[in-house]
Design a protein around this motif. Sequence first.
Motif, PDB file in Angstrom:
ATOM      1  N   ARG A 249      -6.687  -8.023  -1.093  1.00 49.51           N
ATOM      2  CA  ARG A 249      -5.269  -7.886  -1.395  1.00 49.51           C
ATOM      3  C   ARG A 249      -4.790  -9.075  -2.244  1.00 49.51           C
ATOM      4  O   ARG A 249      -5.144 -10.221  -1.975  1.00 49.51           O
ATOM      5  CB  ARG A 249      -4.434  -7.808  -0.113  1.00 49.51           C
ATOM      6  CG  ARG A 249      -4.865  -6.712   0.862  1.00 49.51           C
ATOM      7  CD  ARG A 249      -4.300  -5.355   0.509  1.00 49.51           C
ATOM      8  NE  ARG A 249      -4.921  -4.302   1.289  1.00 49.51           N
ATOM      9  CZ  ARG A 249      -4.426  -3.800   2.414  1.00 49.51           C
ATOM     10  NH1 ARG A 249      -3.289  -4.254   2.896  1.00 49.51           N
ATOM     11  NH2 ARG A 249      -5.055  -2.822   3.047  1.00 49.51           N
TER      12      ARG A 249
ATOM     13  N   MET B 284       1.124 -11.910  -2.135  1.00 49.82           N
ATOM     14  CA  MET B 284       2.425 -11.246  -2.239  1.00 49.82           C
ATOM     15  C   MET B 284       3.525 -12.177  -2.738  1.00 49.82           C
ATOM     16  O   MET B 284       4.585 -11.704  -3.152  1.00 49.82           O
ATOM     17  CB  MET B 284       2.814 -10.649  -0.886  1.00 49.82           C
ATOM     18  CG  MET B 284       1.989  -9.436  -0.514  1.00 49.82           C
ATOM     19  SD  MET B 284       2.721  -8.492   0.844  1.00 49.82           S
ATOM     20  CE  MET B 284       2.442  -9.599   2.207  1.00 49.82           C
TER      21      MET B 284
ATOM     22  N   TYR C 265       8.875  -9.594  -2.520  1.00 51.30           N
ATOM     23  CA  TYR C 265       7.434  -9.819  -2.570  1.00 51.30           C
ATOM     24  C   TYR C 265       6.846  -8.962  -3.677  1.00 51.30           C
ATOM     25  O   TYR C 265       7.489  -8.036  -4.189  1.00 51.30           O
ATOM     26  CB  TYR C 265       6.758  -9.524  -1.222  1.00 51.30           C
ATOM     27  CG  TYR C 265       6.852  -8.093  -0.734  1.00 51.30           C
ATOM     28  CD1 TYR C 265       5.892  -7.148  -1.074  1.00 51.30           C
ATOM     29  CD2 TYR C 265       7.893  -7.686   0.116  1.00 51.30           C
ATOM     30  CE1 TYR C 265       5.952  -5.839  -0.597  1.00 51.30           C
ATOM     31  CE2 TYR C 265       7.972  -6.383   0.583  1.00 51.30           C
ATOM     32  CZ  TYR C 265       6.997  -5.468   0.222  1.00 51.30           C
ATOM     33  OH  TYR C 265       7.057  -4.170   0.690  1.00 51.30           O
TER      34      TYR C 265
ATOM     35  N   SER D 266       3.925  -6.437  -4.389  1.00 57.25           N
ATOM     36  CA  SER D 266       2.875  -5.633  -3.767  1.00 57.25           C
ATOM     37  C   SER D 266       1.615  -5.630  -4.615  1.00 57.25           C
ATOM     38  O   SER D 266       0.507  -5.479  -4.101  1.00 57.25           O
ATOM     39  CB  SER D 266       3.369  -4.209  -3.530  1.00 57.25           C
ATOM     40  OG  SER D 266       3.626  -3.545  -4.746  1.00 57.25           O
TER      41      SER D 266
ATOM     42  N   TRP E 245       2.172   2.324  -1.484  1.00 51.56           N
ATOM     43  CA  TRP E 245       1.534   1.013  -1.622  1.00 51.56           C
ATOM     44  C   TRP E 245       2.521  -0.106  -1.295  1.00 51.56           C
ATOM     45  O   TRP E 245       2.171  -1.073  -0.605  1.00 51.56           O
ATOM     46  CB  TRP E 245       0.967   0.823  -3.021  1.00 51.56           C
ATOM     47  CG  TRP E 245       0.263  -0.492  -3.143  1.00 51.56           C
ATOM     48  CD1 TRP E 245       0.654  -1.596  -3.827  1.00 51.56           C
ATOM     49  CD2 TRP E 245      -0.962  -0.864  -2.482  1.00 51.56           C
ATOM     50  NE1 TRP E 245      -0.227  -2.625  -3.655  1.00 51.56           N
ATOM     51  CE2 TRP E 245      -1.241  -2.195  -2.836  1.00 51.56           C
ATOM     52  CE3 TRP E 245      -1.847  -0.184  -1.638  1.00 51.56           C
ATOM     53  CZ2 TRP E 245      -2.362  -2.871  -2.365  1.00 51.56           C
ATOM     54  CZ3 TRP E 245      -2.971  -0.858  -1.171  1.00 51.56           C
ATOM     55  CH2 TRP E 245      -3.222  -2.190  -1.535  1.00 51.56           C
ATOM     56  N   ASN E 246       3.763   0.016  -1.766  1.00 54.94           N
ATOM     57  CA  ASN E 246       4.774  -0.989  -1.416  1.00 54.94           C
ATOM     58  C   ASN E 246       4.981  -1.059   0.095  1.00 54.94           C
ATOM     59  O   ASN E 246       5.175  -2.139   0.657  1.00 54.94           O
ATOM     60  CB  ASN E 246       6.095  -0.656  -2.100  1.00 54.94           C
ATOM     61  CG  ASN E 246       6.087  -0.973  -3.586  1.00 54.94           C
ATOM     62  OD1 ASN E 246       5.152  -1.593  -4.091  1.00 54.94           O
ATOM     63  ND2 ASN E 246       7.112  -0.539  -4.289  1.00 54.94           N
TER      64      ASN E 246
ATOM     65  N   ARG F 135       2.043  -2.847   1.784  1.00 57.00           N
ATOM     66  CA  ARG F 135       2.187  -4.300   1.673  1.00 57.00           C
ATOM     67  C   ARG F 135       3.340  -4.805   2.543  1.00 57.00           C
ATOM     68  O   ARG F 135       3.318  -5.958   3.015  1.00 57.00           O
ATOM     69  CB  ARG F 135       2.409  -4.718   0.209  1.00 57.00           C
ATOM     70  CG  ARG F 135       1.277  -4.401  -0.748  1.00 57.00           C
ATOM     71  CD  ARG F 135      -0.121  -4.781  -0.272  1.00 57.00           C
ATOM     72  NE  ARG F 135      -0.306  -6.132   0.166  1.00 57.00           N
ATOM     73  CZ  ARG F 135      -0.660  -7.161  -0.620  1.00 57.00           C
ATOM     74  NH1 ARG F 135      -0.819  -6.970  -1.921  1.00 57.00           N
ATOM     75  NH2 ARG F 135      -0.854  -8.351  -0.123  1.00 57.00           N
TER      76      ARG F 135
ATOM     77  N   ASP G 219       1.791  -5.367   5.678  1.00 60.95           N
ATOM     78  CA  ASP G 219       1.070  -6.640   5.596  1.00 60.95           C
ATOM     79  C   ASP G 219       2.016  -7.798   5.899  1.00 60.95           C
ATOM     80  O   ASP G 219       1.683  -8.715   6.665  1.00 60.95           O
ATOM     81  CB  ASP G 219       0.480  -6.834   4.193  1.00 60.95           C
ATOM     82  CG  ASP G 219      -0.695  -5.921   3.901  1.00 60.95           C
ATOM     83  OD1 ASP G 219      -1.226  -5.304   4.851  1.00 60.95           O
ATOM     84  OD2 ASP G 219      -1.080  -5.818   2.727  1.00 60.95           O
TER      85      ASP G 219
END
Length: 646
Positions: free
Chosen positions: A53, A56, A76, A78, A168-169, A172, A175
Amino acid sequence: MHMKTYLNQAAKAASDRALPVFRTAADFERWRKDRQRRFHEMLGIDVYLAEERTPMHVRITGSVDCGTHRIDKLHYQSLPGLYVAANLYIPAALTAPAPGVLYLCGHHQTQKVNYQEHARRFAQEGFVTLVLDTIQLGEVQGVHHGTYSRGNFDWVSRGYTPAAAEVWNAIRGLDLLGELDEVDERRLGVTGHSGGGSISWWTACADDRVKAMASSSGTGDLASHIRERTLDYHCDCNFPNNADGWSSAESYALAAPRPVLIVAPDRDRVFRIDAVRQVYEKLKELYVNLGAGDKIDLLAFREQHMYTPASRKRIFSWFLTHLAGRPTTTDEAADFDGVKLPEEQLLVFKGQPPADDRSTTVQNWLIRLPEPTDIRSADQLAAEKTRLLVGVRKECFGAFPEQPLPLAVELEQEYWNGDSFSRKFSFASEGEWRLNGELRGRANDSIRPAAVCLRQSSHRKEEEPFRSLAGLKGEWIKARIDVRGTGDTAWGTELNWHIRRAAALIGQTVAAMRVWDALRGLEAVRLMPEVDRDRILLAGAGEMAVVALLAVLLDGSVSTLVLEDMPSSFTRADDPERLGEGYEVVNMLRHADLPQLAAMLWPTTIIVTGKRWEGYEWTERAYARLGEPGRIQFRTDLNVWSAGAE
């Protein structure tokens, strides 16, 4: 048959498929993980999941103390340059890591500001809550309405929808939550309304860290979207790329057996309640099969596309019970306290998005497209073509029938004019599609090469269907294939937008269907006694030129291809006010663009007529390197082309 009827039937057939019955939980988990990997591939995020990854670069631009909780205004990345504006709600006086909730906003202009009361209530109940702006709205505004209003049907060829970027956003975002000291990373949930309800589903399907999910006004059924045309009101972000033609229930099953709450008003314009119930019943049966019948529920209520106090309280009670471990009924749950902060207190960028923001172009780069292979030998081309065909048959033409129907060629009419004849015939393509063709020639005992053209949808006069072959010299048999949407199966231009979006929803496109029709039509022509089946010329113009090229690639035995007014790339967007039937093909750009596909035809002779093709320097270089017998010729028309010149 009519295309709208066909799409309705195809979507219904998918929606009617029963979910598998699993003997053990382990059997289900193997099935689910295999399907989830495929889901990642269809979204196009598999490459990012396989890599380390990227940082961010979380930046807090301000905080607001609300007493019961603190709000950190942050952003952040992504992916590098893909900025996400967010508000993080952290409960006050936490004594241990708390469960985390990701709140995904629906289609409201002010995004996290509009939905702030949801995050506030979650924080007051002890959940660390991250609420995200979408790419389309809020502080960083990109594009969601590609096929919806901008003519970006090239997204279909990329295999891109905004659902991929939003998922995907969200991943993250999980995350970020999981890395906070205040959060128990084993207890993460996701929820949202409308478009946020849809992305809640897709995030739960994509990421197993989601331990509970609630979708408000975001649960649908593909058959209903197409049959009732609710699709026409939906933003592109509601639907992930669906190259395999899964039903909604088959996709949603990836969230099982984790706790899932479906919240659905019964007067919703874009999600019909009867369709929601059908999806729920299928999922409920799966959950019961897995011994988790109490982990899925449907709250249906009389209202339009919106939250109600009761629906909000049901969602809060769901997360308190299944994520916080505090069993709570709807009646016991609290609702909003009526406090809302002004917009300026919650903005992250305050009207000045980062200069290096790439959100507005994410549709052009999120899906990684391959670099063309530098073809220098016939052996290299053969290996590349074999690899390419395996990929496109699976990823781009996966909707082709696995077991083709008998061709069942039937003579419809034959008439003579002196020593010339015309034979009209029909053949079975797939399902209930029976298409027409015509053969024209002169009486002669010997077999002759056949020049075949694909009929254009705009042709009306009797002679115009053969216009692409006008002036062709020599002893040719001329033939015409009426692919779907031409001749007797034509539809009005007012349906093009809906048909193209609906077809993509179930993993198909008009162009791909026409490729299949062309292949079947070529089979029918080769059965004619006058035709030399080893000497076939295929011609197409405009959108049909793309169909002809792809048919020749898959057929493998056509000796000459005539391309009139050939488009330059699948990356071209359409004029949204004048949509044709289109030539997009699902996922094709993930494998090759038109110039690379054309090069794969060597040693087929390619004749370019009409306006000179543009952007095919790569094709011309490959043909020049490989040399004879492959040739590319440029002609204003076919007047000087003859069978003997082949």
